[in-house]
Design a protein around this motif. Structure first.
Motif, PDB file in Angstrom:
ATOM      1  N   UNK A 102     -23.348  46.290 -47.173  1.00  0.00           N
ATOM      2  CA  UNK A 102     -24.130  45.484 -46.235  1.00  0.00           C
ATOM      3  C   UNK A 102     -25.507  46.073 -45.990  1.00  0.00           C
ATOM      4  N   UNK A 103     -25.582  47.399 -45.855  1.00  0.00           N
ATOM      5  CA  UNK A 103     -26.875  48.066 -45.652  1.00  0.00           C
ATOM      6  C   UNK A 103     -27.785  47.844 -46.856  1.00  0.00           C
ATOM      7  N   UNK A 104     -27.256  47.970 -48.066  1.00  0.00           N
ATOM      8  CA  UNK A 104     -28.069  47.801 -49.270  1.00  0.00           C
ATOM      9  C   UNK A 104     -28.552  46.357 -49.414  1.00  0.00           C
ATOM     10  N   UNK A 109     -33.312  42.879 -48.873  1.00  0.00           N
ATOM     11  CA  UNK A 109     -33.963  41.742 -48.230  1.00  0.00           C
ATOM     12  C   UNK A 109     -35.212  42.181 -47.470  1.00  0.00           C
ATOM     13  N   UNK A 110     -35.119  43.296 -46.730  1.00  0.00           N
ATOM     14  CA  UNK A 110     -36.270  43.794 -45.973  1.00  0.00           C
ATOM     15  C   UNK A 110     -37.402  44.208 -46.901  1.00  0.00           C
ATOM     16  N   UNK A 149     -31.379  49.003 -38.789  1.00  0.00           N
ATOM     17  CA  UNK A 149     -32.355  47.989 -39.162  1.00  0.00           C
ATOM     18  C   UNK A 149     -31.796  46.966 -40.133  1.00  0.00           C
ATOM     19  N   UNK A 150     -31.013  47.403 -41.106  1.00  0.00           N
ATOM     20  CA  UNK A 150     -30.594  46.529 -42.192  1.00  0.00           C
ATOM     21  C   UNK A 150     -29.302  45.782 -41.899  1.00  0.00           C
ATOM     22  N   UNK A 151     -28.531  46.251 -40.916  1.00  0.00           N
ATOM     23  CA  UNK A 151     -27.218  45.647 -40.660  1.00  0.00           C
ATOM     24  C   UNK A 151     -26.814  45.969 -39.227  1.00  0.00           C
ATOM     25  N   UNK A 152     -27.293  45.170 -38.301  1.00  0.00           N
ATOM     26  CA  UNK A 152     -27.145  45.482 -36.884  1.00  0.00           C
ATOM     27  C   UNK A 152     -25.705  45.713 -36.427  1.00  0.00           C
ATOM     28  N   UNK A 153     -24.694  44.964 -36.914  1.00  0.00           N
ATOM     29  CA  UNK A 153     -23.324  45.217 -36.444  1.00  0.00           C
ATOM     30  C   UNK A 153     -22.800  46.622 -36.724  1.00  0.00           C
ATOM     31  N   UNK A 154     -23.515  47.404 -37.540  1.00  0.00           N
ATOM     32  CA  UNK A 154     -23.067  48.770 -37.827  1.00  0.00           C
ATOM     33  C   UNK A 154     -23.045  49.643 -36.586  1.00  0.00           C
ATOM     34  N   UNK A 312     -24.102  39.728 -41.436  1.00  0.00           N
ATOM     35  CA  UNK A 312     -25.442  39.695 -40.846  1.00  0.00           C
ATOM     36  C   UNK A 312     -26.546  39.632 -41.901  1.00  0.00           C
ATOM     37  N   UNK A 313     -26.566  40.546 -42.903  1.00  0.00           N
ATOM     38  CA  UNK A 313     -27.621  40.408 -43.927  1.00  0.00           C
ATOM     39  C   UNK A 313     -27.501  39.126 -44.747  1.00  0.00           C
ATOM     40  N   UNK A 314     -26.264  38.652 -44.982  1.00  0.00           N
ATOM     41  CA  UNK A 314     -26.101  37.394 -45.702  1.00  0.00           C
ATOM     42  C   UNK A 314     -26.695  36.243 -44.895  1.00  0.00           C
TER      43      UNK A 314
END
Length: 379
Positions: A102-104, A109-110, A149-154, A312-314
């Protein structure tokens, strides 16, 4: 959110709890999708915007489940057979690979946003500093407003690992007083939870640094409560009705759907965290899926963590790349998240964990050898 496979070999697996966790993960997905922005326009708070407005409370349910299941899978082994460091390594191996995916995805995307010069893109400093921290499931304190930053639910997984570390040390080193410490922590968390819920107005906080006190009281109450429920199960399990799993799933989804306003929002959040979430865990712990519901319950449990870690990133990618209205974006993101969760759960998660487990085993084995070599080299 899940046990390490094999950690509780020969011990009961709570399939109904797994299914409830999957239903709650779906509620989190729908909670985040209510804020989709077609063409950059925020969806008005109408029928669509109000759907699953309480989905964030699934985190409190996850924390109670985590305490219950961790106590079941690892509590009997902590100590000489399973030192705290090894236990925490097992938990990291269980949680990190899927979250790293998810982070990657979020990182890619960012970076594309930044290189394309889009107005809402994060800066290169934020991107560069967040990647190593977030891959290690650590907050980037250099960005207190966006720790993950890349995956807030983490953020919730970070606090779960922190709670796991405390549990491992407590039950390995101070087992005679461990349950008393859990009870005291739970009571302190309860007081803080009530104060935070009433003063702030809701419990939808924890992702940024300024609201970490709320995250601390949420995990401080719910995780030790799950541990206490597991150790007291002999007293309450025989008195809890065995309800059909489908009814528990419906109850879970219904409990995460309401949209109370004003003071009712505070009362509902506090009531869910303190009453409904432990009640769902107790009911799920005694429920047994029938032959017809077993496959569906198992599948919900299988995709629950990947769905939580990837959605979230999806969502952000679909929102930016798919030229559809709210309904089209909503169902496209839902289907994409479910497919990604299924593929990762069935094809990627176990091989990735096995690789990470081998790497950590080599690191742990090299430490004693290095220490012995250093002692041998001393005059």
């Amino acid at each position: 959110m899940s046990t390490e496979p094999g950690a509780g070999a020969g011990r009961e697996r709570y399939i109904a709890l797994d299914a409830i966790r999957g239903a709650a993960a779906l509620a989190v997905l729908f909670y985040h999708l209510r804020n989709l922005k077609p063409d950059g326009i925020t969806q008005p708070d109408g029928a669509e915007g109000a759907m699953f407005a309480s989905g964030y409370l699934a985190v409190d349910l996850f924390f109670v489940m985590s305490g219950f299941v961790i106590a079941h899978a690892y509590g009997h082994r902590l100590g000489a057979a399973l030192p705290p460091g090894r236990f925490l390594a097992l938990r990291f191996v269980r949680l990190q690979p899927v979250m790293a995916i998810g982070v990657l995805i979020g990182f890619g995307f960012a970076l594309v946003q930044r290189l394309a010069g889009l107005p809402d893109a994060p800066g290169l400093f934020a991107i560069a500093t967040s990647l190593p921290f977030n891959l290690a499931m650590l907050p980037n304190l250099l960005l207190p407003w966006s720790l993950f930053l890349f995956n807030a639910p983490a953020w919730s997984l970070f606090f779960e690992l922190a709670a796991n570390a405390g549990y491992g040390v407590l039950f390995a080193r101070a087992r005679p007083i461990a349950l008393r410490v859990c009870a005291g922590t739970c009571m302190g968390g309860l007081i803080g939870l009530v104060i935070a819920g009433w003063q702030i107005g809701d419990l939808d906080h924890g992702v940024d640094l300024i609201h970490w006190p709320v995250a601390l009281v949420r995990i401080g109450f719910s995780f030790p409560l799950g541990v206490l429920l597991y150790h007291a199960r002999g007293r309450w399990a025989r008195h809890v009705p065995r309800l059909p799993v489908w009814l528990l799933l419906a109850a879970c989804v219904a409990a995460l759907a309401p949209s109370p306003q004003g003071a009712w929002r505070s009362l509902y959040d506090i009531g869910f965290a303190t009453v409904l979430s432990p009640l769902l865990v107790m009911l799920g712990a005694v429920a047994r899926p029938g032959s017809r519901s077993l496959a569906a319950a198992s599948w919900l449990g299988l995709i629950s963590y990947p769905l939580y870690a990837l959605h979230a990133p999806i969502k952000h990618i679909v929102e930016a790349a798919v030229p559809l209205g709210f309904a089209g974006l909503y169902w496209t993101a839902t289907v994409a998240a479910l497919i990604a969760a299924h593929v990762v759960a069935t094809r990627v998660d176990e091989p990735a964990r096995a690789m990470l487990r081998r790497l950590l085993d080599r690191l742990l084995q090299s430490r004693p050898a290095t220490a012995s070599a250093r002692r041998g080299a001393q005059p």
